[in-house]
Motif scaffolding. Structure first.
Motif, PDB file in Angstrom:
ATOM      1  N   GLU A 139      72.729  54.932   1.665  1.00 10.27           N
ATOM      2  CA  GLU A 139      71.519  55.297   2.457  1.00 10.27           C
ATOM      3  C   GLU A 139      71.031  54.314   3.366  1.00 10.27           C
ATOM      4  OE1 GLU A 139      67.453  57.858   1.063  1.00 10.27           O
ATOM      5  OE2 GLU A 139      68.474  56.725  -0.336  1.00 10.27           O
ATOM      6  N   HIS A 140      70.805  54.485   4.378  1.00  9.40           N
ATOM      7  CA  HIS A 140      70.495  53.692   5.513  1.00  9.40           C
ATOM      8  C   HIS A 140      69.227  52.882   5.302  1.00  9.40           C
ATOM      9  CE1 HIS A 140      70.906  52.671   9.974  1.00  9.40           C
ATOM     10  NE2 HIS A 140      70.898  51.321   9.278  1.00  9.40           N
ATOM     11  N   GLU A 141      68.218  53.737   5.001  1.00  8.74           N
ATOM     12  CA  GLU A 141      66.908  52.884   4.935  1.00  8.74           C
ATOM     13  C   GLU A 141      66.676  52.272   3.580  1.00  8.74           C
ATOM     14  OE1 GLU A 141      64.098  56.092   5.045  1.00  8.74           O
ATOM     15  OE2 GLU A 141      64.347  56.819   7.203  1.00  8.74           O
ATOM     16  N   PRO A 183      80.496  61.138  11.603  1.00  5.90           N
ATOM     17  CA  PRO A 183      79.377  61.216  12.278  1.00  5.90           C
ATOM     18  C   PRO A 183      78.815  62.620  12.568  1.00  5.90           C
ATOM     19  CG  PRO A 183      80.604  59.300  13.323  1.00  5.90           C
ATOM     20  CD  PRO A 183      81.374  60.276  12.450  1.00  5.90           C
ATOM     21  N   GLY A 184      77.716  62.828  11.950  1.00  7.58           N
ATOM     22  CA  GLY A 184      77.040  64.206  12.196  1.00  7.58           C
ATOM     23  C   GLY A 184      77.426  65.168  11.000  1.00  7.58           C
ATOM     24  N   ALA A 185      78.349  64.529   9.980  1.00  5.55           N
ATOM     25  CA  ALA A 185      78.496  65.346   8.974  1.00  5.55           C
ATOM     26  C   ALA A 185      77.379  65.536   7.755  1.00  5.55           C
ATOM     27  CB  ALA A 185      79.689  64.791   7.989  1.00  5.55           C
ATOM     28  N   VAL A 186      77.262  66.641   7.096  1.00  2.66           N
ATOM     29  CA  VAL A 186      76.436  66.832   5.990  1.00  2.66           C
ATOM     30  C   VAL A 186      76.879  66.334   4.686  1.00  2.66           C
ATOM     31  CG1 VAL A 186      74.854  68.387   4.697  1.00  2.66           C
ATOM     32  CG2 VAL A 186      75.241  68.729   7.288  1.00  2.66           C
ATOM     33  N   TYR A 187      76.434  65.364   3.933  1.00  3.89           N
ATOM     34  CA  TYR A 187      76.782  64.895   2.834  1.00  3.89           C
ATOM     35  C   TYR A 187      75.685  65.328   1.676  1.00  3.89           C
ATOM     36  CZ  TYR A 187      77.986  61.566  -1.261  1.00  3.89           C
ATOM     37  OH  TYR A 187      78.142  61.070  -2.260  1.00  3.89           O
ATOM     38  N   GLU A 196      70.232  66.534  -3.162  1.00  4.06           N
ATOM     39  CA  GLU A 196      69.737  66.058  -2.019  1.00  4.06           C
ATOM     40  C   GLU A 196      70.856  65.992  -0.855  1.00  4.06           C
ATOM     41  OE1 GLU A 196      67.326  62.200  -2.245  1.00  4.06           O
ATOM     42  OE2 GLU A 196      68.468  62.126  -4.136  1.00  4.06           O
ATOM     43  N   SER A 197      70.345  66.397   0.271  1.00  2.00           N
ATOM     44  CA  SER A 197      71.265  66.526   1.480  1.00  2.00           C
ATOM     45  C   SER A 197      71.101  65.150   2.401  1.00  2.00           C
ATOM     46  CB  SER A 197      71.150  67.897   2.180  1.00  2.00           C
ATOM     47  OG  SER A 197      69.882  68.065   2.749  1.00  2.00           O
ATOM     48  N   PHE A 198      71.962  64.890   3.136  1.00  2.00           N
ATOM     49  CA  PHE A 198      72.103  63.557   3.992  1.00  2.00           C
ATOM     50  C   PHE A 198      72.757  64.156   5.408  1.00  2.00           C
ATOM     51  CE2 PHE A 198      71.182  62.210  -0.361  1.00  2.00           C
ATOM     52  CZ  PHE A 198      70.268  61.216   0.025  1.00  2.00           C
ATOM     53  N   LEU A 199      72.548  63.306   6.328  1.00  2.00           N
ATOM     54  CA  LEU A 199      73.142  63.478   7.559  1.00  2.00           C
ATOM     55  C   LEU A 199      73.977  62.171   7.776  1.00  2.00           C
ATOM     56  CD1 LEU A 199      71.251  65.374  10.205  1.00  2.00           C
ATOM     57  CD2 LEU A 199      73.264  66.153   9.429  1.00  2.00           C
ATOM     58  N   VAL A 200      75.126  62.034   8.064  1.00  2.00           N
ATOM     59  CA  VAL A 200      76.005  60.818   8.281  1.00  2.00           C
ATOM     60  C   VAL A 200      75.447  60.452   9.739  1.00  2.00           C
ATOM     61  CG1 VAL A 200      78.206  59.788   8.479  1.00  2.00           C
ATOM     62  CG2 VAL A 200      77.734  61.757   6.746  1.00  2.00           C
ATOM     63  N   VAL A 221      71.534  59.276   6.341  1.00  2.00           N
ATOM     64  CA  VAL A 221      69.843  59.430   6.127  1.00  2.00           C
ATOM     65  C   VAL A 221      69.572  60.687   5.648  1.00  2.00           C
ATOM     66  CG1 VAL A 221      69.289  58.019   8.240  1.00  2.00           C
ATOM     67  CG2 VAL A 221      69.684  60.365   8.601  1.00  2.00           C
ATOM     68  N   ALA A 222      68.307  60.921   4.792  1.00  2.00           N
ATOM     69  CA  ALA A 222      68.042  62.100   3.959  1.00  2.00           C
ATOM     70  C   ALA A 222      67.641  63.049   5.060  1.00  2.00           C
ATOM     71  CB  ALA A 222      66.915  61.786   3.186  1.00  2.00           C
ATOM     72  N   SER A 223      68.177  64.326   4.830  1.00  2.00           N
ATOM     73  CA  SER A 223      67.858  65.351   5.746  1.00  2.00           C
ATOM     74  C   SER A 223      67.862  66.795   5.010  1.00  2.00           C
ATOM     75  CB  SER A 223      68.764  65.342   6.880  1.00  2.00           C
ATOM     76  OG  SER A 223      68.502  66.468   7.861  1.00  2.00           O
ATOM     77  N   ARG A 224      67.185  67.910   5.475  1.00  2.00           N
ATOM     78  CA  ARG A 224      67.729  69.275   4.933  1.00  2.00           C
ATOM     79  C   ARG A 224      67.898  70.185   5.965  1.00  2.00           C
ATOM     80  NH1 ARG A 224      67.244  72.454  -0.023  1.00  2.00           N
ATOM     81  NH2 ARG A 224      68.669  74.116   0.624  1.00  2.00           N
ATOM     82  N   PRO A 225      69.145  70.203   6.648  1.00  2.00           N
ATOM     83  CA  PRO A 225      69.467  70.715   8.028  1.00  2.00           C
ATOM     84  C   PRO A 225      69.734  72.405   7.902  1.00  2.00           C
ATOM     85  CG  PRO A 225      71.326  69.690   7.296  1.00  2.00           C
ATOM     86  CD  PRO A 225      70.391  69.210   6.370  1.00  2.00           C
TER      87      PRO A 225
END
Length: 744
Positions: free
Chosen positions: A492-494, A513-517, A522-526, A539-543
């Motif tokens: 996690e970058h932050e 890059p751009g993948a959802v993990y 919890e969901s994260f974007l690469v 980074v944390a994200s819910r796309p």
């Protein structure tokens, strides 16, 4: 629930009583009392038979269903050897007790979780003060020192043995020199290339133990398999391995239901998991992928009355997260769990009442492993197989009799894989110089392979003794679980928090890059993939979408190993070279799975040598059909997808272990050709098995193409979830027509 329209078939196994055996004469009374105090009044017949074989010095494998209590069979002689320190001796018909030399035992599990679980079970049966230790990558320096200097029974995994113990065997001389037993638990997991690696690690272990003066007996524990003696012998390098396969344990009533989802596989799985959990039925839902397990967990939590009692579990979690989840299952705080096959193994989770198998796991043996997580205390058990939209699941709904335990596949292992053997001979040479005498451990190809390593500059020959002369460690060039680099950390970058790991060979497809993990709901974007630093930053994200990589493939025939007639054509198998490259990814709606858009990428190409089976369309049939290349290619592409989907019904693999390439004109054959290849470097034996059973396999493929009720193709026949070009250019009708002509 069983009266629902979704249930298409049910089978019931009645409860059965157990067959008990007596306690072995060679087991001390104090040990018997301790085991009895833990609630075991007597061993079952298969446990007693296994224990007697091992104590008598015979290599043996116990191959009985999940939950039959195989562990006690090898623990009895281990306790006798490492705790009692005395043995029974009969002289002139008078039985006496004499002090025995110190003995030690080593246990190998394919996962850390299983080793820790078995350590808890062993500690509960042995006396207070029994020196039992776990040894893995999570062990600190003090724990490792205690294991090396004091433990009588060490529970570890092949990776730790390979990377830490064997290269430093001189420091382990006391333990290895007194090694009486080696336990290989869940032995059926050691198939394919991973199995070939572990087979060589076991040979290195037995060789090093011999150098220190020990000749340990090997005890193997496995789920049911039809070729247990052959497989066990190949795994440990012995011709004679005894088999115990008659289960004497009691069993509760078990109901198995086949479920055709009414909404979607994921939705129905989450609905059943939430419903069963809310009624107090402790349930595990096995889901094929890490991403799927996370999504099922989230959906079940949203439906459940008590969402906190439902969680997810998968490989890639950090040690603390795994331990907390396992403890919550044991205590009953968790009532529902969505898991990958990380919990398919023999982790003894008490009180499980039901198992949901979300999509057929690819192998009948794996299905019964998962099913066996319920009813481990003799209570009634419910098992539900929810069919996914793929050819094999659809085929099983039409042929439920194929799920019987008598249909379990043969285990496949090729320890002589030349690439694997060469790597481990180099490691063995660093542990102690190789000689021709080591053919007793590594087989007749030992000397020839050592000479080849000398020519490559890997080893040095000094009058028939082969030495490793490099300053680095040979084992660092070997990854047991793949033929590639070490896994990448997902960070996690932050916060800098390490969320998990992913194999380097899978990184392009899963953490580009751009993948959802997804991780524990919890969901994260690469953000970035850094192969040189072995890390992916997220980074944390819910796309509200997930991603699917798109790839291209090219295949070249290097050597043909076999050829035979197949209807109106011929089928071959042999060595191939596969070039792949990820060119982009799709974004798909997490609910409807519809494609939102496609994003191009520039990723490096990868090259792999592996094994394949292939068949061609004869030139006279091409002329007869008169199809343009595009139409032929669409037919072959659809045929390839369905064949890949159905190979697991005939070989011990799943569709993610294999891949395929099809083309209207292949330069090496000069004809339209379909390839199905192993997905691992060097090959795993699955394509070779496909060659052996080609007639039945491809006739089942034709049946699925013909019987599927869709008009133009669907996930139950030709649409594949792993297609590199998003299932473009497929023709189900032409595939059925062409395959019927090929099979004559």
């Amino acid at each position: 629930m069983l009266g629902c329209d979704e249930v298409v078939a049910t089978t019931v196994r009645d409860a059965r009583a157990g067959v008990a055996a007596g306690w072995p004469e060679w087991l001390a009374a104090e040990s018997v009392q301790r085991i009895a105090a833990a609630g075991i009044t007597a061993p079952w017949s298969h446990q007693g038979e296994f224990a007697e074989l091992l104590f008598g010095g015979k290599h043996a494998i116990i191959s009985t269903p999940t939950g039959s209590g195989k562990s006690l069979g090898y623990l009895l002689p281990i306790i006798a050897a490492t705790v009692d320190q005395t043995v029974g001796v009969t002289v002139d018909s008078v039985r006496s007790r004499v002090t025995a030399p110190r003995h030690t035992a080593l246990y190998l599990a394919p996962t850390k979780a299983l080793a820790h679980d078995q350590a808890r079970a062993a500690a509960a049966l042995g006396p207070t003060g029994w020196r039992v230790a776990t040894l893995d990558g999570d062990s600190d320096a003090a724990e490792r020192r205690f294991a090396r200097e004091h433990a009588s029974f060490i529970l570890t995994n092949p990776d730790m043995l390979h990377f830490s113990v064997l290269p430093n065997h001189e420091r382990w001389a006391s333990f290895l020199g007194s090694l009486r037993y080696i336990v290989v638990d869940e032995a059926h997991r050691y198939q394919g290339v991973f199995g070939a690696h572990v087979a060589q690690v076991i040979r290195r272990l037995r060789r090093v133990a011999s150098l220190h003066g020990a000749d340990p007996v090997v005890a193997l524990s496995s789920a049911t398999m039809p070729n247990a003696d052959e497989f066990a012998g190949a795994l440990i390098g012995e011709d004679a391995v005894r088999v115990v396969s008659q289960d004497g344990s009691p069993a509760g009533r078990r109901t198995v239901a086949l479920w055709r989802p009414s909404v979607s596989l994921r939705t129905d799985t989450a609905r059943l998991l939430a419903g069963l959990s809310d009624t107090g039925v402790q349930t595990i839902a096995f889901v094929a992928s890490r991403q799927g397990a996370e999504l099922v967990s989230v959906a079940a939590q949203e439906r459940a009355v008590e969402p906190r009692r439902i969680a997810s579990y998968r490989g890639g979690y950090l040690a603390a997260d795994r331990r907390a989840l396992e403890a919550a299952l044991h205590s009953g705080d968790l009532c529902g769990l969505a898991s990958t096959n990380a919990l398919e193994l023999g982790v003894d989770i008490a009180g499980m009442d039901a198992v949901l198998v979300s999509g057929f796991p690819g192998r009948i043996a794996s299905f019964w492993q998962q099913a066996g997580r319920a009813g481990r205390r003799g209570q009634d058990a419910l098992v539900v197989l929810l069919a996914s939209e793929n050819p094999l699941d659809a085929y099983l709904l039409e042929h439920p009799e194929l799920l019987g335990e008598s249909s379990i596949e043969r285990a496949i292992l090729h320890p002589e894989n030349a690439r694997v053997l060469g790597l481990h001979l180099a490691a063995a040479a660093q542990e102690s110089p190789l000689t021709s005498a080591d053919e007793c451990w590594f087989g007749p190809a030992t000397t020839a392979t050592a000479c080849a390593l000398v020519e490559q500059g890997v080893l040095r020959d000094r009058r028939g003794r082969y030495y490793w002369t490099r300053p680095d460690r040979a084992v660092d060039f070997i990854n047991l679980r793949s033929m590639g680099q070490r896994p990448l950390d997902i960070i996690e970058h932050e916060t800098g928090r390490v969320l998990g790991v992913v194999d380097a060979v899978a990184a392009d497809r899963t953490v580009h890059p751009g993948a959802v993990y997804l991780h524990q709901g919890e969901s994260f974007l690469v953000e970035a993939l850094d192969a040189e630093e072995n890390q992916a930053l997220v980074v944390a994200s819910r796309p509200h979408y997930y991603t699917q990589a798109q790839s291209i493939f090219d295949i070249q025939i290097l050597a043909e190993a076999g050829r035979k007639p197949l209807g109106g054509t011929k089928i071959c198998h042999g060595q191939v070279r596969l070039d792949t490259q990820v060119l982009g990814y799709l974004r798909r709606d997490e609910v409807t799975h519809d494609v939102w858009d496609s994003t191009p990428m520039e990723m490096s190409a990868r090259r792999m040598g592996t094994q394949a089976v292939w068949w061609t369309v004869p030139a006279h049939l091409v002329r007869r059909l008169g199809w343009p290349d595009a139409r032929t290619g669409a037919a072959l592409h659809a045929m390839e997808h369905t064949a890949i989907g159905l190979l697991p019904a005939f070989a011990p693999c799943d569709r993610w272990d294999i891949g395929g390439v099809s083309t209207a004109l292949h330069p090496d054959t000069g004809l339209p050709t379909v390839f199905v290849h192993d997905g691992l470097e060097g090959g795993a034996g699955f394509a070779a098995r496909g060659f052996e059973v080609a007639d039945g396999w491809l006739r089942a493929t034709l049946e699925r193409l013909v019987r599927c009720s869709c008009a133009d193709g669907c996930p139950s026949c030709v649409v594949s979830p792993k297609c590199g070009n998003a299932n473009q250019v497929l023709s189900k009708p032409d595939a059925a027509e062409l395959l019927a002509l090929l099979l004559d």
